[in-house]
Scaffold this active site. Sequence first.
Site, PDB file in Angstrom:
ATOM      1  N   ASN A 123      67.743  -5.224  64.618  1.00  0.00           N
ATOM      2  CA  ASN A 123      66.900  -6.184  64.050  1.00  0.00           C
ATOM      3  C   ASN A 123      67.680  -6.712  62.847  1.00  0.00           C
ATOM      4  O   ASN A 123      67.054  -7.457  61.987  1.00  0.00           O
ATOM      5  CB  ASN A 123      65.493  -6.047  63.854  1.00  0.00           C
ATOM      6  CG  ASN A 123      65.465  -4.728  62.991  1.00  0.00           C
ATOM      7  OD1 ASN A 123      66.160  -4.196  62.453  1.00  0.00           O
ATOM      8  ND2 ASN A 123      64.209  -4.185  62.686  1.00  0.00           N
ATOM      9  N   GLU A 130      64.019  -3.336  56.123  1.00  0.00           N
ATOM     10  CA  GLU A 130      63.686  -3.952  57.453  1.00  0.00           C
ATOM     11  C   GLU A 130      63.710  -5.558  57.387  1.00  0.00           C
ATOM     12  O   GLU A 130      63.605  -5.938  56.178  1.00  0.00           O
ATOM     13  CB  GLU A 130      62.250  -3.588  58.169  1.00  0.00           C
ATOM     14  CG  GLU A 130      62.284  -2.195  58.441  1.00  0.00           C
ATOM     15  CD  GLU A 130      62.830  -2.034  59.850  1.00  0.00           C
ATOM     16  OE1 GLU A 130      63.495  -2.725  60.296  1.00  0.00           O
ATOM     17  OE2 GLU A 130      62.058  -0.972  60.472  1.00  0.00           O
TER      18      GLU A 130
END
Length: 226
Positions: A123, A130
Amino acid sequence: MSTPYDELSLKLAELVAEQIKSQPASNLALPTGRTPLGAYQVLVRQAQAGQSLDWSKINCFALDEYVDSHEKDSYKYFLEQQLFQYTNLPKTSRHFPDSVDDYDGLIASLGGLDLTVLGIGKNGHIAFNEPGTELDSYTHSIWLTECTRKANQDLFASADQVPTRAVTVGIRTILASRHIILVASGEGKRAIVEKALHGPVTPQVPASFLKLHPHVTVLTDFGDFS
Ligand code: GLP
């Protein structure tokens, strides 16, 4: 005798070794995960064959760490088992972000990072930054995305043992490093590496922030991104 190691691992091991030889008091930030494992094994094999590097003046900073993991699942355990125990890196020079109040302050007080080696998540995460992590971030704690927990679950005894939280260096911590190596292995990482390095700079793809840094070396086994 032919080597069991792939080109990527050999190249990464060579770059880390060069850094240590050319600057014996370097500050290194090192990753965990499957990608750097081969390179660590190369360094260990070389040490066992009598070609030890001198880590006595090196400082190593782990990039990230789980919160509330079993000891054997921790990144500290990983780095100790896979690399540190085979080196003469002093115990006091092994740094972990969950056990220091001001990790960025410690890094700065020791002269800043000379080399940061990064893997990449599917991702686009780097360390455990993140998607959604802002550029102006330093060492902080985060909630892991389901995507990342799933990607890492094979490394745990069962899926429910994958922690939900972690501590990670921030994007600014990484970008302050003098040299960064991004390493990615396997076709499954091709799309995200292309997006990060050829797409827009955006918090949705944290690795895209690397485009803001003047000295990034990209090592992959699926294409040339230099
Ligand atoms: C993990 C780590 C990262 C690592 C990445 C890729 O979640 N926190 O530091 O670079 O994901 O891991 P792997 O090399 O196993 O694909």
